[in-house]
Every structure is written in structure tokens, then in C-alpha cells.
Design a protein around this motif. Structure first.
Motif: not given
Length: 776
Positions: A526-534, A553-562
Motif C-alpha cells: 500500500l503506497i501512500c504518496g503526497v506533495e509537500g515538505s518533509p 516518518t520519512t523525508t521522502q514524499s511517499s512510503e509503502s506498507l507491505q
């Protein structure tokens, strides 16, 4: 002799017995006493005047049959004043003879009987009136400075008393004693007649009762004929600075006891000179010496004083140091001027006054300086404490100190953001210079346009401006400038450089693999992605669950749940949330349907196909079995001759199913109705046999006549084996003759005894009435 003593011994014995009986009686009486209360009364009344005899009566309310030991205690204002023990039934009497004001108070009585204590209520006694005091002295005429012994008495009073002594109605002395008189010694320094008297107060906490004034005693104080004398030279009122000032203090009068004399010359708290009969002081007069001088004479306890006021005129006034301009910055020149505005023109001229200027106690100019000094601008640090001195006729005067604080030019300001900077939301920026004297004017600029300005007046104040940016790069457009000297240009800061937080937007949740390919046993992302500042905090939720499935919490604009090992329980609706310092956004929900694994689908299909195949095979076999029966029945129905007795058709069958082998080539001839019965016993009547059978075993079968085949061998199946039986034709059979179909014998497939279970077949068809009817 013994006879004389014997009666006395008997008497003593009897007395002892009587005493013991009385004591035992008293003890019995004490043990039966009833102690119910205590009362206290004041006689003749609670309010009396001084000198009245007052009785304090304490009565115990006791019911008894004998003598009791009673302990009485009298209290005044909660302090014990009297204690007495009695054995009679009488009341306790406590007498106050000639009651005084000191006897005023609250009285209470406490009684103890047989270790039981009871107290009465308090009764207040008030005694009014005080005795008039008497004042006396040891002598009425004496010289000034001598001591006199005085007495003040109130002989009938008691308690704590404060005595007061007065001279000419003014309080002179007081003393507190626990007696009714006081003695003290007083000294009188002023000659003449004086009137003395005294009074007192009796302390009754928290109050006190005053007495009337005593008698007056007049004393006469004789004057000593010696006086102090002060003289000042030069004479007259015109004393100018620089003159020699001589002041003397002496004694005038009868000096017979000069050994006891001593004189003092002082000015205020400053002792200038002292001597036995004369004191002198000589100084160069200055303006600050003006004031009052005192000459004091002391002989024993006699002290006399005389004063003289001296006024000294200034030769020149105290110099005043000024600067121009009043505010100066570092490395700027300024002018210091030292001047005495007034001077005594009949003694000196203005040019006679010379000036010197000092900085931090170091001389900047020589003594012949005319009073004007320019501090050059090349001086690195012109700040300091400045002063000047004026000299004329050996007189020097200093000006007040002048602190000079050269202002510091403002340094290059820094522009910084306060708190987090978020696009589209207002925030504050601060302009600040590390160095610079106040006040400082700060101005905020956006590109070439002035936004706002403010002036910082106090050290703890700051220049803060509110702004809002609509794009993360807009901060580069802002600068600030600082100025604290209008003579020079302002100092400009660098561009505003800060981290800008862009609010999150366009949240989305995607599923890998595709939703159509999410199957059991596999894994899903499940890949969650946004646009904005980390940094961005991602949270995954499954609808129906309050708690998130996972947080990161990440500095990337997207992160996934396996999610591994997918199963049907993972089906549902999912969504995600993304949070940064600006806002929180939520994705659209995605519904995931975990499909069945391919191997399960194949297995199900295979099972279904297998079931279908089995059903089809069963149907085919059943169909073939039924068709074989019909064919066999048709074959038997068309036999041309009667079978021989030994040519019987034998068919081996199982208990459950008979399978008939059909030759591959069969021709359709005609269809007839065939019915069959169970075979009957040859010795019995067929009709009665059929009628006696309780089971309706008649079977109607459509028999299709096909082209003739060789019925000599008909294959039958026994389990998985084929069994053939021969059918014998009658040699004499011919069309139109009767046909003997023979008998069908069913053999037990298990090898047991054969059973006859096949009935004779009769063929009766409307379309084939010419066929022969089988006979027995």
C-alpha cells in the motif's frame, strides 16, 4: 504498778479500735458519695469600689453519708491564686481584704473529690477607683546639672504598675514595677522654677486603669554663671573665598571649678577642635565652608551651647562642563567647554581663572587652557567620564562629572524567521543587529517596496514584522535595513534564508500489484504518496479500525506498507493519512478484494471437471445399461424357434447392476412394448404365481428392433470381466411359428447358488401383432 497501767492500755486499745471503725466508716461514706456540681459566688456583689472586703465563696454540691476529703482551688484569670483541702461539709471562703483595682478579674473554683474534678462557672469581679499617688523630692533648690531624687507612691495599690513623672506637664520619665512605689534620679539643666508631678496606671491585661495626678512639687534650678562664647574672624558679613577664616570657642563667667570645664568646636557632625577652656580652628575659606558652627561647654552634668552662622562668598563659581553635539558616534569629533559663570569682580577677572579637562582622571589639557577643547575624531574610543577644574588665587574647584557615551554605529542586520514558515500562513520575521546604539530604525523591504518599519528604543525590544508567502521561493524577496545615524546610509541585510514548509496536498493511495492481481498467499504494497515538505508522517488505516495499521516518518514524499501472506481477512477498504508541520491530508479510500489463489482455482476447476466427468460417465453407463437391456429384450423377442431344454440363455449378473455389451453395428427395425415378470415355478400356475406376488415387479421397456445380429454371444460384465452367454435358436423355427425365448437364468456373481430372478417376457405391441407370443 502493773495494775495502774492496765486501765490505760485498755483505753488506748479502745481508742485504736474506735479510730479504725471511724476510718472504715469514712471509707464507706466516701465510696457512697454523689458529687454533682460546684458553684462560686462573689459577696457582697460582682461590682465594688476600692477598699471593699470581698468574699469569694466556693460550694461543692455533694450528697454523702460521711466525711469527705475535698480539695478546693481558686483561679483568677486562669491563674491559680489559692488552694485549700478540707474534710468538713463547709464551703470554702477566700477573702479579699480592702479590694483594689488589681483584684479585678474572672474568678473560678475547681473541686476534687475522690479523684473526680468539677469546676464552677466564671464570675467577673470589677473593682473601681484608684488611690491618688504622692510625689516627693529630696531637695527643692539645686544648681543646674545636679541630680535630684524623686518618689511616686501609691501605698494601698497592688499588681503591676507603671509610674510616670512630669516636668511642667511634659512627660520626663516612666518606669514599670511590681510594687506600689518607685524611686528615681532626675537631672535639670535649665535654670528657673519647674513644677513636678506623677501618676500611674495599673495593668489589667489587655487594658490598663489610669490614676489621677499626684500633688505638684515646685523645684528651683539655680543657673551657673558661665557661658560659652564663639568668635569668627574676619569680622563682618563679607568673607570671600581665599580669605583666612579663624573661629574660636571659649568660656565666659566664674571659672572657680575650671578643672571640670571642657569646650568643643564643631560644624554639624564634624568636630573641628576641643580644649579645657578654649578651642580654635583656622582654614582658608571656601564656599562650602558656609554654615552653622557650634561652641559647646560641658561642666559635670551641665551642658551649654552657642552657635554662629558663617556665610562665605564665592571667588568664582563651580565650573560647568558641557559638550557639543550632545550625541556623538564613534570616531566623530566633539567639543568640550569648561566655564565658571560667576566670579568676584573686585578680587579677580575672568582671565584669572584657568581650566583643565580630565578624562577618566587623566589630564587632557594643560592648566593654562582657556576652557574649550575639541576631542578629535581619530580617537578610537571617545567614551568615558569627563570633568574639568578651575583654578584662581590658589583655589581649585571641580565640575560635576560628565559621562560621554559615544554611540556605536549599527552593524549589518540579520533577518531571521520566528518559528516555522508555512506557505499561505502568516509568520514573523525579526531584524536584529549585534552592535549599535539605540534607538535603531529597522525597515523591511520586499524587493524594492517598503513593507513596514519600526524603531527600537529599549534594549529588550525587537523589530518584528508579520508577513505571508504564497510560494516557497518568496522568502528570497525579503530584506531589512537598519539605521541609527541619520548622517549615513542604512545598512542592508542579506536575503531572508529559511526553511519553508509547503503544506501537503494531492494525497493518494495505490496498491501494488494491481487490484485485479491481489491474490491469496502473495504480498501487497500500500503506497501512500503526497506533495509537500518533509518530514512527513504516514499513517495507514483500515476502515473500521480506530488505531492505525502502521506509522512511519520519512523525508521522502511517499512510503509503502507491505502486507505479507495475504488472506481473505485482508480484504477491506484502506486509506492513509500524511502529516507534516503544516497540515494533515487523507487519501481517498481504496477497496481491496483478495482473490483466491490460482492453484485453488485450478483445483476447484479440476474437481468440478472430475465431478462432471464422473456424472457424465455414470449417465453414459446407465444409459448404455438401459439400452443394452432393451436390445437384449428385442433380441429375445424375435427368436424363430423354441429353445431346447438345454439351450437356455444364461446371463451372469451382479446383485446390483447388469451391463450389456452392444455390438457396434445395430440397425433400427421397430419399437415394441415389452413387459417382463419374474419367472414362475414350472409346477405352479403362472397366473396364480403372478397374482400371488406382492411386489409390483412389472417393468415396461421400449425395445427398439435393430437389424439382426448374431445373438450367439452376448457379452456380460461381472465386475470388470465380460461374461458371454449363448442363445440357442430352434431349428424348426419359422415365421408364423411359436417362439420359445427360453429362460433367463441369473447367476450369483459371488459364486453362490444360482437364483432365478428373471421372469418370462411377453411382447405385446399394437404395431407388431404378428409376432409370436412366447410360450412356456
Amino acid at each position: 504498778m502493773w495494775e495502774l497501767q492496765q486501765p490505760s492500755v485498755r483505753m488506748v486499745t479502745r481508742l485504736l479500735l474506735l479510730t479504725s471503725v471511724l476510718l472504715s466508716t469514712c471509707q464507706v461514706a466516701e465510696s457512697q458519695a454523689l458529687f454533682t456540681g460546684v458553684t462560686l459566688t462573689l459577696e457582697p456583689s460582682n461590682d465594688v469600689s476600692q477598699g471593699t472586703n470581698v468574699t469569694v465563696r466556693c460550694q461543692a454540691v455533694v450528697s454523702s453519708s460521711g466525711f469527705l476529703n475535698r480539695k478546693y482551688t481558686i483561679y483568677k484569670d486562669n491563674a491559680e491564686v489559692h488552694t485549700e483541702s478540707i474534710t468538713t461539709a463547709e464551703d470554702l471562703i477566700y477573702s479579699l481584704r480592702m479590694a483594689r483595682v488589681a483584684n479585678t478579674g474572672k474568678y473560678k473554683c475547681k473541686v476534687n473529690i475522690q479523684d473526680k474534678e468539677l469546676s464552677s462557672k466564671s464570675e467577673k469581679l470589677t473593682v473601681t477607683g484608684l488611690q491618688t499617688p504622692v510625689l516627693s523630692v529630696d531637695k527643692r533648690v539645686f544648681s543646674e546639672g545636679e541630680e535630684v531624687t524623686v518618689w511616686c507612691k501609691a501605698p494601698e495599690e497592688s499588681g503591676t504598675i507603671v509610674f510616670y513623672f512630669y516636668k511642667d506637664s511634659k512627660e520626663l520619665y516612666e518606669e514599670m514595677v511590681s510594687a506600689n512605689q518607685v524611686e528615681t534620679r532626675l537631672r535639670f539643666n535649665n535654670a528657673g522654677d519647674h513644677r513636678l508631678h506623677c501618676d500611674y496606671r495599673v495593668i489589667l491585661l489587655p487594658d490598663s486603669v489610669p490614676s489621677t495626678a499626684s500633688n505638684n512639687v515646685v523645684v528651683t534650678v539655680k543657673e551657673l554663671f558661665i557661658t560659652p562664647v564663639i568668635s569668627v574672624r574676619p569680622h563682618g558679613s563679607m568673607i570671600i573665598e581665599g580669605d583666612i577664616l579663624d573661629i574660636s570657642c571659649s568660656v565666659s563667667g566664674n571659672l572657680q571649678n575650671s578643672s571640670r570645664l571642657k569646650v568643643y568646636l564643631n560644624k554639624g557632625q564634624n568636630l573641628l577642635s576641643t580644649g579645657q577652656s578654649k578651642a580654635n580652628h583656622s582654614i582658608r575659606a571656601l564656599a562650602e565652608h558656609s554654615g552653622e558652627f557650634q561652641c559647646t561647654l560641658e561642666m559635670g552634668n551641665v551642658v551649654k551651647q552657642v552657635t554662629e552662622n558663617v556665610t562665605i562668598t564665592e571667588l568664582f563659581s563651580q565650573p560647568v562642563l558641557t559638550m557639543y553635539p550632545t550625541e556623538v558616534f564613534e570616531k566623530e569629533k566633539f567639543t568640550l567647554t569648561c566655564r565658571s559663570t560667576n566670579y568676584s569682580s573686585d578680587r579677580i577677572s575672568a582671565s584669572d581663572v584657568k581650566y583643565s579637562i580630565y578624562k577618566d582622571n587623566y589630564t587632557l589639557t594643560p592648566g593654562s587652557f582657556n576652557g574649550i577643547y575639541v576631542v578629535p575624531g581619530v580617537v578610537r574610543n571617545s567614551s568615558g567620564i569627563y570633568s574639568c577644574k578651575a583654578d584662581a588665587r590658589m583655589i581649585s574647584k571641580y565640575s560635576a562629572k560628565l559621562p560621554v557615551h559615544a554611540k556605536v554605529l549599527v552593524s549589518k542586520p540579520e533577518i531571521t524567521a520566528i518559528g516555522r514558515v508555512i506557505v499561505g500562513k502568516p509568520f514573523q520575521v525579526r531584524c536584529h543587529s549585534d552592535r549599535g546604539s539605540l534607538p535603531i530604525e529597522y525597515t523591511l523591504w520586499k524587493k524594492y517596496s517598503e513593507v513596514n518599519s519600526t524603531t527600537v528604543q529599549q534594549p529588550h525590544h525587537q523589530a518584528i514584522f508579520p508577513i505571508t508567502v504564497q510560494h516557497y521561493s518568496d522568502t528570497q524577496d525579503y530584506k531589512c535595513e537598519a539605521r541609527n545615524n541619520p548622517k549615513i546610509d542604512a545598512v542592508v541585510s542579506n536575503k531572508l534564508n529559511t526553511t519553508v514548509i509547503v503544506p501537503l496536498s494531492n494525497p493518494g493511495l495505490s496498491v501494488v500489484p494491481d487490484l485485479l492481481e491481489v491474490t491469496e498467499g502473495n504480498e501487497m504494497y500500500l503506497i501512500c504518496g503526497v506533495e509537500g515538505s518533509p518530514p512527513v508522517t504516514f499513517k495507514w488505516y483500515r476502515r473500521g479500525n480506530v488505531q492505525p495499521l502502521f506509522i512511519t516518518t520519512t523525508t521522502q514524499s511517499s512510503e509503502s506498507l507491505q502486507i505479507k501472506g495475504l488472506g481473505n481477512e485482508h480484504s477491506g477498504t484502506y486509506y492513509c493519512e500524511a502529516i507534516n508541520y503544516a497540515n494533515m491530508v487523507r487519501s481517498q479510500p481504496v477497496t481491496v478484494d483478495v482473490k483466491m489463489a490460482m492453484w485453488k482455482k485450478g483445483l476447484i476447476v479440476a474437481c468440478c471437471l472430475l465431478v462432471v466427468a464422473v456424472l457424465v460417465l455414470a449417465c453414459v453407463l446407465r444409459y448404455n445399461s438401459k439400452r443394452g437391456k432393451r436390445e437384449n429384450a428385442a433380441e429375445l423377442s424375435v427368436k424363430p424357434s423354441s429353445p431346447k431344454s438345454d439351450d437356455s440363455l444364461t446371463v451372469s449378473l451382479t446383485h446390483s447392476t447388469m451391463e450389456v455389451y452392444n455390438p457396434p453395428e445395430v440397425g433400427v427395425d421397430a419399437a415394441v412394448s415389452v413387459w417382463s415378470e419374474r419367472p414362475v415355478d414350472p409346477g405352479s400356475d403362472g397366473e396364480s404365481s403372478v397374482a400371488s406376488n406382492n411386489e409390483p415387479d412389472v417393468e415396461y421397456t421400449e425395445v427398439v428392433h435393430r437389424q439382426p445380429v448374431d445373438p450367439a454371444r452376448v457379452p456380460l460384465r461381472k465386475g470388470t470381466e465380460t461374461v458371454y452367454s449363448e442363445v440357442q435358436n430352434s431349428p424348426t423355427g419359422a415365421p408364423g411359428d411359436h417362439y420359445d425365448y427360453g429362460s433367463v437364468e441369473y447367476a450369483d456373481l459371488n459364486g453362490d447358488q444360482p437364483e432365478v430372478n428373471q421372469a418370462l417376457l411377453e411382447v405385446n405391441h399394437q404395431d407388431h401383432h404378428d409376432l409370436p407370443v412366447p410360450v412356456e
